[in-house]
Write a protein that holds these residues in place. Structure first.
Motif, short mmCIF file in Angstrom:
data_model
loop_
_atom_site.label_atom_id
_atom_site.label_comp_id
_atom_site.label_asym_id
_atom_site.label_seq_id
_atom_site.Cartn_x
_atom_site.Cartn_y
_atom_site.Cartn_z
N GLY A 38 1.02 -0.92 -0.30
CA GLY A 38 -0.07 -0.16 -0.20
C GLY A 38 0.85 1.35 -0.05
O GLY A 38 0.17 1.95 0.14
N SER A 39 2.19 1.32 -0.09
CA SER A 39 2.76 2.51 0.36
C SER A 39 3.75 2.61 -1.26
O SER A 39 3.65 1.93 -2.37
N PHE A 40 4.43 3.84 -1.54
CA PHE A 40 4.53 4.29 -3.33
C PHE A 40 6.00 2.44 -3.17
O PHE A 40 6.27 2.35 -2.31
N TYR A 41 6.26 2.62 -4.81
CA TYR A 41 7.00 0.48 -5.00
C TYR A 41 8.72 1.70 -4.62
O TYR A 41 9.02 2.37 -5.02
N ARG A 42 9.10 0.59 -4.18
CA ARG A 42 10.10 0.78 -3.97
C ARG A 42 11.35 -0.38 -4.80
O ARG A 42 10.78 -1.38 -3.98
N GLU A 43 12.03 -0.22 -5.80
CA GLU A 43 12.31 -0.76 -6.02
C GLU A 43 11.23 -1.89 -7.27
O GLU A 43 11.73 -3.15 -7.10
N PRO A 44 10.41 -1.16 -7.69
CA PRO A 44 9.70 -2.38 -8.66
C PRO A 44 9.86 -2.90 -9.54
O PRO A 44 11.48 -1.94 -10.56
N ILE A 45 9.38 -4.66 -10.02
CA ILE A 45 10.18 -5.01 -11.29
C ILE A 45 8.18 -5.65 -11.45
O ILE A 45 7.37 -5.20 -11.07
N ILE A 46 8.55 -6.27 -13.21
CA ILE A 46 7.55 -6.08 -13.46
C ILE A 46 7.57 -7.46 -13.75
O ILE A 46 8.82 -7.90 -14.37
N LEU A 47 6.16 -7.90 -13.83
CA LEU A 47 5.59 -9.13 -13.90
C LEU A 47 4.93 -9.68 -14.90
O LEU A 47 5.04 -8.16 -15.80
N PRO A 48 4.97 -10.81 -15.48
CA PRO A 48 5.11 -10.56 -17.17
C PRO A 48 3.66 -10.35 -17.92
O PRO A 48 3.19 -10.20 -18.69
N GLY A 69 -17.33 -24.46 -5.50
CA GLY A 69 -16.38 -24.26 -6.30
C GLY A 69 -16.54 -23.13 -7.13
O GLY A 69 -17.48 -22.41 -7.08
N SER A 70 -15.65 -22.38 -7.91
CA SER A 70 -16.05 -21.71 -8.54
C SER A 70 -16.69 -21.86 -9.73
O SER A 70 -16.96 -23.35 -10.13
N TYR A 71 -16.60 -20.92 -10.48
CA TYR A 71 -17.39 -21.30 -11.91
C TYR A 71 -16.29 -22.19 -13.52
O TYR A 71 -16.75 -23.00 -13.98
N GLY A 72 -15.13 -21.99 -12.27
CA GLY A 72 -14.58 -22.26 -14.38
C GLY A 72 -14.13 -23.97 -13.43
O GLY A 72 -14.38 -24.79 -12.82
N GLY A 73 -13.28 -24.69 -14.41
CA GLY A 73 -12.15 -25.67 -13.69
C GLY A 73 -11.53 -26.02 -12.41
O GLY A 73 -11.42 -24.80 -12.10
N PHE A 74 -12.05 -27.23 -11.58
CA PHE A 74 -11.46 -27.06 -10.40
C PHE A 74 -9.35 -27.18 -10.41
O PHE A 74 -9.21 -28.18 -11.52
N ALA A 75 -8.42 -27.21 -10.37
CA ALA A 75 -7.35 -27.12 -10.26
C ALA A 75 -6.85 -26.78 -9.53
O ALA A 75 -7.58 -26.59 -8.50
N SER A 76 -5.65 -27.64 -9.32
CA SER A 76 -4.49 -27.28 -7.97
C SER A 76 -3.84 -26.32 -7.35
O SER A 76 -3.96 -25.57 -8.43
N ALA A 77 -3.68 -25.58 -6.19
CA ALA A 77 -3.87 -24.02 -6.37
C ALA A 77 -2.57 -24.37 -4.20
O ALA A 77 -3.25 -24.94 -3.77
N PRO A 78 -2.26 -22.86 -4.18
CA PRO A 78 -1.76 -23.13 -3.05
C PRO A 78 -2.42 -23.24 -2.05
O PRO A 78 -3.25 -22.11 -2.43
N THR A 79 -2.58 -23.14 -1.28
CA THR A 79 -4.02 -23.48 -0.19
C THR A 79 -3.48 -22.71 0.98
O THR A 79 -4.30 -23.18 2.45
N THR A 80 -2.51 -22.06 0.90
CA THR A 80 -1.97 -20.83 1.51
C THR A 80 -3.11 -19.72 2.39
O THR A 80 -3.54 -19.42 0.99
N PRO A 81 -4.18 -19.15 3.20
CA PRO A 81 -5.46 -18.51 3.09
C PRO A 81 -4.72 -17.23 2.95
O PRO A 81 -3.62 -17.20 3.10
N CYS A 82 -5.67 -16.10 2.07
CA CYS A 82 -5.81 -15.40 1.66
C CYS A 82 -5.76 -14.16 2.69
O CYS A 82 -6.20 -14.30 3.60
N GLN A 83 -5.47 -13.10 2.45
CA GLN A 83 -5.73 -11.60 3.00
C GLN A 83 -5.54 -10.84 2.26
O GLN A 83 -5.29 -10.92 0.94
N LYS A 84 -6.04 -9.69 2.44
CA LYS A 84 -5.55 -8.22 1.66
C LYS A 84 -4.72 -7.31 1.98
O LYS A 84 -4.65 -7.27 3.44
N SER A 85 -4.21 -6.67 1.54
CA SER A 85 -3.56 -5.85 1.73
C SER A 85 -4.03 -4.40 1.55
O SER A 85 -5.00 -4.29 2.03
N PRO A 86 -2.98 -3.41 2.34
CA PRO A 86 -3.68 -2.00 2.62
C PRO A 86 -5.06 -1.77 0.98
O PRO A 86 -5.01 -0.15 1.33
N ASN A 87 -4.23 -2.15 0.63
CA ASN A 87 -5.18 -1.45 -0.88
C ASN A 87 -6.64 -2.41 -1.41
O ASN A 87 -7.21 -1.91 -2.16
#
Length: 782
Positions: A106-116, A171-189
């Motif tokens: 939630g802060s200004f970017y510090r050394e930002p990198i570009i994801l694909p 499940g969601s509307y889409g197909g099922f797929a394996s994924a990291p099961t780490t629980p989600c959280q929300k950032s300041p944004n």
């Protein structure tokens, strides 16, 4: 270094050295595209520099490409201008602040990198949200399998929508797929991100140089696309130096008008900032609150702009190649759409790709961005005009509402006045009838009073005449008196003593037509019939399943203007069968109970009004629990039952048998549960089994046809249903014994166990329907 010469650091970290290479045809072509002379001719280099300077001087004569017009957004006029013309105005920089903040911290970017996926992340934040993937998904295993997948292949597009945060099972509307099961959280944004799968290792290296765990995976917190990192780790992502420059300019513009933070009334412009206190001071406040002596003398005071900009940890750097850290970008790969260095063209994976000069592509892309900004500026202009139109509509609606309310009040007041006038007329008629009745009754009272006085006088006179002892005198007047008495009696004949007027008012007010008209009083719709409501939206974050019940929540689309009078929720049978209605009403949340365990249901919702029904929403997949967790139900138990241990333990306060049921019912599948005897005194005979919801609660379990049970004492047991005892079996229970109940609804059988051994044969067959776990006991058993 000039553009014609390439400098590289020596092996011992010394100054730059020249890389001498054989100028082959291929190398000369690249050097020509890069703007340097083949073979390193210095004169051609100097001539090229002078030509470029002349072109830059001519280019500065172009006007600035941004202009402000009254009431309009800024519009891009030209794209052939100097780099300074692209500096945004302070107004625009205030609006773009959200673009300059990291979605994780939630802060200004510090050394930002570009994801694909073209989104940006702070380098430290990117390391914090790394998770480890299974061995089978590593880049090495993919390359070994011969699939030919790139190192930057995406995983599933949206893995986060496949699971609820509480593992609700849908499940969601889409197909099922394996994924990291780490629980989600929300950032300041407010962006959903994955927390780190493990604490980062203790290291003194920078985030870019620190080792990355093997088989690491990073998920973009904005588009939720996942990417498996290669051996380079985060160093494989390019640095976004342009974004760093924009942030620097933004912070400088913000720091230009900084005010003192300690002035009480009108803050003055700040003159210094203390780096240790992180406070801006004007001169009077600095002398009063931050004297240059004592412990504060060691604090460093800097100008406000420098204090704000100095918070950035790393200085601006020249963009370098991600594969060859010591080389700067010199060319642009058209196929991969990324800047590359000359080593990438000579040795790397871009050797066979089409490349172009970096400066030419820089100008081309700036031109394309300028043209795209023209279109976006038009959209912004249209949006602003639309907002003006909407604000005018708000004012017009308010004015029309006041006018319409006044008209409605006037019409209703006219109806009330007419009703009051009619009320006065009807009251006048009632008063007239009242006076007429009183006059008739009063006249009858007066006439009857006079006649009664005459009759009473005649009676008194006749009584005195009867007292006379003179016969001759009596006979002289007796005939006349007799005739007079008979005549007076005849005058009190029929109708004389009957009221001429009733006390009731023979007036009946028929107000039903008027009441019906009032109820039918409504506005006349001068428009066409309203359309059907919009399709409801299922709120996935509020939908969940628990045991064999499912809770669904939905809402109308935010921009929907057609109100819905109600909703229809439909579920299938859990086997992919036809949908059936399970709820019809106005609520936007519904809980469906009594579903099958370990079953998959499909749910959908639609809205309706007077015109018709909307389209169905997207289908939501609901998965009920595989294992049923239940306790005893206090709501349906007999009042003598005593609960404890979170409703997992029961006993009774009566010597008579009382029934208690479990909270969960079963209608499909195989279910087994056990009960442990905690206390067993005086050899009672408790009963265990299953029952319907409406079973009798004040008799032993199995006395009616709503229960199937086994009752047992310390020596033997019997099966009982509908007060019929069968299959006496030796073997009883004691304190600490365990009774097991096996309800197989697939085979429609019920079997009992004592201490893990089957008690007798199969107790009951052909059992089907909805059953609840049941127990009957008295005060001697717990």
């Amino acid at each position: 270094m000039g553009r014609g010469l390439r400098g590289r650091a020596g092996p011992e970290g010394g100054g730059p050295r020249l890389a001498r290479r054989v100028a082959g045809p291929r190398l000369r072509e690249r050097e020509r595209l890069a703007g340097r002379a083949p073979g390193g001719d210095r004169r051609l280099i100097d001539a090229g520099r002078r030509s470029r300077r002349r072109r830059r001087r001519r280019r500065r004569r172009w006007p600035r490409c941004w202009r402000r017009q009254a009431g309009r957004p800024p519009r891009l006029l030209r794209h052939r201008c100097s780099r300074r013309c692209f500096a945004p105005s302070p107004v625009l920089m205030e609006e773009m602040e959200e673009e300059l903040k990291c979605p994780v911290c939630g802060s200004f970017y510090r050394e930002p990198i570009i994801l694909p996926c073209s989104h940006n992340l702070c380098q430290a934040c990117a390391r914090n949200i790394l998770v480890q993937t299974p061995e089978s998904e590593s880049p090495q295993s993919r390359r070994a399998s011969g699939s030919g997948v790139s190192d930057y292949d995406y995983l599933d597009l949206d893995k986060m929508s496949l699971y609820s945060e509480a593992d609700s099972g849908y499940g969601s509307y889409g197909g099922f797929a394996s994924a990291p099961t780490t629980p989600c959280q929300k950032s300041p944004n407010g962006v959903r991100v994955f927390p780190p799968a493990m604490p980062p290792p203790a290291t003194h290296l920078s985030p870019a140089l620190a080792p990355v765990p093997r088989n690491s995976c990073i998920t973009c917190p904005q588009c939720h696309r996942s990417l498996i990192l290669d051996d380079r780790g985060l160093r494989g992502f390019p640095k976004n130096r342009v974004l760093e420059g924009v942030i620097d300019r933004y912070q400088q513009s913000k720091a230009a008008a900084l005010k003192c933070q300690l002035c009480e009334k009108a803050p003055k412009e700040a003159t210094v900032m203390c780096e240790q206190c992180d406070v801006f001071y004007c001169d009077p406040c600095r002398l009063r609150c931050h004297p240059p002596r004592g412990p504060l003398a060691k604090h460093r005071l800097v100008p406000p702009a420098q204090g704000r900009v100095s918070r950035r940890l790393s200085p601006r750097k020249v963009s370098t190649c991600t594969d060859h850290e010591l080389e700067n970008h010199s060319m642009y790969c058209v196929q991969c759409k990324m800047p590359v260095c000359y080593q990438c063209l000579e040795e790397g994976k871009h050797s066979s790709h089409e490349v172009k000069a970096l400066g030419a592509m820089w100008k081309l892309h700036k031109s394309q961005l300028s043209q795209a900004l023209n279109g976006l500026s038009d959209r912004a202009k249209e949006a602003k005009e639309f907002l003006v139109q909407l604000r005018n509509m708000v004012q017009q609606i308010q004015e029309n509402s006041v006018e319409f309310e006044a008209c409605l009040v006037a019409q209703c007041d006219a109806l009330i006045d007419a009703l009051n006038r009619r009320k006065a007329q009807l009251l006048a008629r009632v008063n007239k009838e009242h006076e007429h009745k009183l006059k008739v009754v009063r006249d009858q009272i007066s006439h009857c009073t006079v006649k009664l006085r005459q009759t009473t006088g005649l009676m008194e006179y006749c009584l005195e005449v009867i007292k006379e002892n003179d016969p001759s005198g009596f006979l002289q007047i007796s005939d006349a008196l007799i005739r007079r008495v008979h005549l007076t009696e005849d005058q009190w004949g029929k109708g004389t003593l009957t009221p001429r007027m009733t006390t009731d008012f023979d007036l009946s007010l028929d107000n039903s037509p008027l009441l019906q008209s009032i109820h039918q009083l409504d506005f006349v719709q001068m428009k066409a019939s309203s359309p059907v409501p919009a399709t409801p939206i299922l709120q996935l974050e509020e939908c969940c399943t628990h045991n064999n019940s499912a809770t669904l929540s939905w809402k109308q689309p935010p921009l929907s203007t057609v109100p819905a009078e109600g909703y229809i929720l439909e579920l299938d049978d859990g086997n992919g069968g036809q949908f059936r209605e399970v709820y019809v009403g106005k609520e936007t949340m519904c809980t469906v109970d009594g579903l099958h365990f370990n079953s998959t249901y499909n749910a959908r919702i639609k809205a309706f009004n007077k015109t018709g029904v909307s389209q169905y929403s997207k289908t939501l997949v609901l998965q009920t629990s595989e294992v049923a967790w239940f306790a005893f139900d206090p709501g349906s138990a007999h009042s003598d039952i005593i609960f404890s241990n979170d409703n997992l333990t029961v006993t009774c306060s009566s010597y008579d048998d009382r029934v208690v049921l479990g909270k969960t019912g079963f209608s499909k599948g195989v279910h087994y549960w056990e009960l442990t005897v905690d206390r067993y005194d005086n050899h009672p005979d408790p009963a265990f089994g299953v029952a319907r919801i409406d079973v009798m609660k004040d008799v032993m379990l199995g006395k009616d046809d709503k229960a199937w049970a086994m009752y047992v004492d310390n020596n033997r047991s019997w099966f009982m249903h509908n007060n019929s005892h069968t299959n006496r079996t030796e073997g009883g229970i004691a304190k600490g014994a365990t009774i097991g109940v096996l309800l197989d609804l697939n085979r429609k059988t019920l079997t009992f166990f004592i201490n893990d051994e089957q008690q007798g044969p199969i107790a009951f067959e052909n059992v089907e329907g909805l059953f609840f776990p049941a127990v009957s006991l008295n005060r001697n058993v717990q």
